[in-house]
Write a protein that holds these residues in place. Structure first.
Motif, short mmCIF file in Angstrom:
data_model
loop_
_atom_site.label_atom_id
_atom_site.label_comp_id
_atom_site.label_asym_id
_atom_site.label_seq_id
_atom_site.Cartn_x
_atom_site.Cartn_y
_atom_site.Cartn_z
N UNK A 276 107.71 62.16 88.80
CA UNK A 276 108.18 63.20 89.89
C UNK A 276 108.50 64.52 89.42
N UNK A 277 108.60 64.44 87.90
CA UNK A 277 108.75 65.98 87.55
C UNK A 277 107.83 66.13 86.11
N UNK A 278 107.99 67.50 85.89
CA UNK A 278 107.11 67.92 84.83
C UNK A 278 107.14 67.05 83.38
N UNK B 270 106.78 69.11 96.37
CA UNK B 270 107.47 68.00 96.24
C UNK B 270 108.42 68.06 94.85
N UNK B 271 107.65 68.72 93.77
CA UNK B 271 108.42 68.62 92.56
C UNK B 271 109.77 69.59 92.67
N UNK B 272 109.72 70.57 93.23
CA UNK B 272 110.92 71.19 93.59
C UNK B 272 112.19 70.51 94.06
N UNK C 229 114.71 76.42 86.21
CA UNK C 229 114.36 75.04 85.83
C UNK C 229 113.14 74.45 86.31
N UNK C 230 112.73 74.96 87.57
CA UNK C 230 111.57 74.65 88.31
C UNK C 230 110.36 75.09 87.25
N UNK C 231 110.55 76.35 86.76
CA UNK C 231 109.53 77.01 86.23
C UNK C 231 109.22 76.17 84.74
N UNK C 232 110.37 75.89 84.17
CA UNK C 232 110.39 74.92 82.98
C UNK C 232 109.67 73.71 83.14
N UNK C 233 109.90 73.13 84.14
CA UNK C 233 109.23 71.85 84.70
C UNK C 233 107.68 72.01 84.86
N UNK C 234 107.51 72.95 85.56
CA UNK C 234 105.90 73.26 85.66
C UNK C 234 105.15 73.16 84.27
N UNK D 168 106.16 80.55 94.29
CA UNK D 168 104.44 80.33 94.20
C UNK D 168 104.05 81.27 93.19
N UNK D 169 104.43 82.46 92.94
CA UNK D 169 103.36 83.57 91.81
C UNK D 169 103.68 82.61 90.52
N UNK D 170 104.85 82.03 90.16
CA UNK D 170 104.75 81.22 88.99
C UNK D 170 103.93 79.99 88.89
#
Length: 276
Positions: free
Chosen positions: A171-173, A202-204, A218-223, A252-254
């Protein structure tokens, strides 16, 4: 040079009552909007289909059920390309059992039966990780078996894409990174044919649940944990109903900066439910 292909999603208006439709009616709409692929559902029996089919929700489709659910086109343009979107396990009865060899064999058989009835194999097949006791090993070996069976049956080499889902074992990075490391270590010859279609919205969700502060960071770190070479597709949407905007909670820019770095051929699916 890598290519980017756009997918006409499984929107409303392409199916009739008690029917999932076919390729031609989707393709005609897709070409009108300049899409390169169409998405065709390959799910188990839906709750809304039980009475019509005489089967229970969550069951595998029989050949008779397939003939009732899908349109068989007499003539098709040669340039039709399509994607199977297989069972996403939204309903409690739709368990994904990659750990069970008999279940995997039945899953593959059903998808081959759909492709045979349609008269054309898919170029891409999307699958989902499922929950425990599924593991990276079970998912990888099932994806390889799915690939090999389609290759042997139709003499094609479909791309098998795994879509991350909230609550599933991928589910996550970090989980995508771990799966990819397992695949390229144990089955390196298949990394060309297997990868991820990343649903960033969904990952968010799991990242938001894990962290109350600095969710975007944390989301950016995940992707960034997702290996670029593993990404072969992306779902771009906001809650399935709206196109993304700069005001969304997804940065979205990230996301787009991440996509730009991917050197693979990519499919991009807006994954909307309506053309409106």
């Amino acid at each position: 040079m890598s290519e980017t292909w756009f997918v006409f999603p499984n929107v409303g208006g392409v199916n009739s009552k008690n029917c999932r439709g076919g390729l031609l009616n989707r393709w005609e709409k897709a070409k009108r909007y300049k899409f390169n692929f169409v998405e065709l559902p390959a799910h188990f029996v839906r709750k809304t289909e039980t009475e019509f089919l005489g089967l229970s929700a969550g069951e595998f489709l029989t050949k008779e059920a397939i003939s009732k659910l899908y349109l068989k086109d007499d003539e098709r343009p040669r340039d039709i390309r399509y994607i199977f979107h297989t069972e996403p396990a939204l309903a409690p009865k739709c368990y994904l059992k990659w750990y069970s060899e008999p279940w995997v064999n039945r899953f593959i058989e059903m998808n081959i039966d759909i492709a045979k009835y349609i008269g054309l194999p898919p170029s891409v097949i999307e699958i989902h990780p499922g929950k425990k006791p599924n593991t990276n090993q079970y998912i990888a070996e099932s994806a390889i078996k799915l690939f090999n069976n389609f290759k042997d049956e139709f003499e094609v080499k479909p791309t098998i894409l795994i879509e991350n889902r909230t609550g599933h074992v991928i589910s996550k990075g970090i989980q995508m990174k771990e799966f990819w490391e397992y695949l390229i270590t144990n089955y390196p010859s298949y990394q060309k044919y297997i990868g991820f279609v990343v649903d960033f919205r969904t990952m968010c969700t799991p990242v938001s649940k894990d962290y109350s502060n600095n969710v975007n960071s944390h989301f950016i770190n995940n992707i960034e944990m997702i290996p670029d070479e593993s990404i072969k597709g992306c779902h771009i949407h906001n809650l399935h109903m709206k196109a993304p905007t700069i005001r969304d909670d997804v940065p979205w820019l990230s996301v787009f900066n991440k996509i730009i770095n991917v050197k693979n051929d990519l499919i991009l699916n807006p994954e909307l439910f309506s053309l409106g």
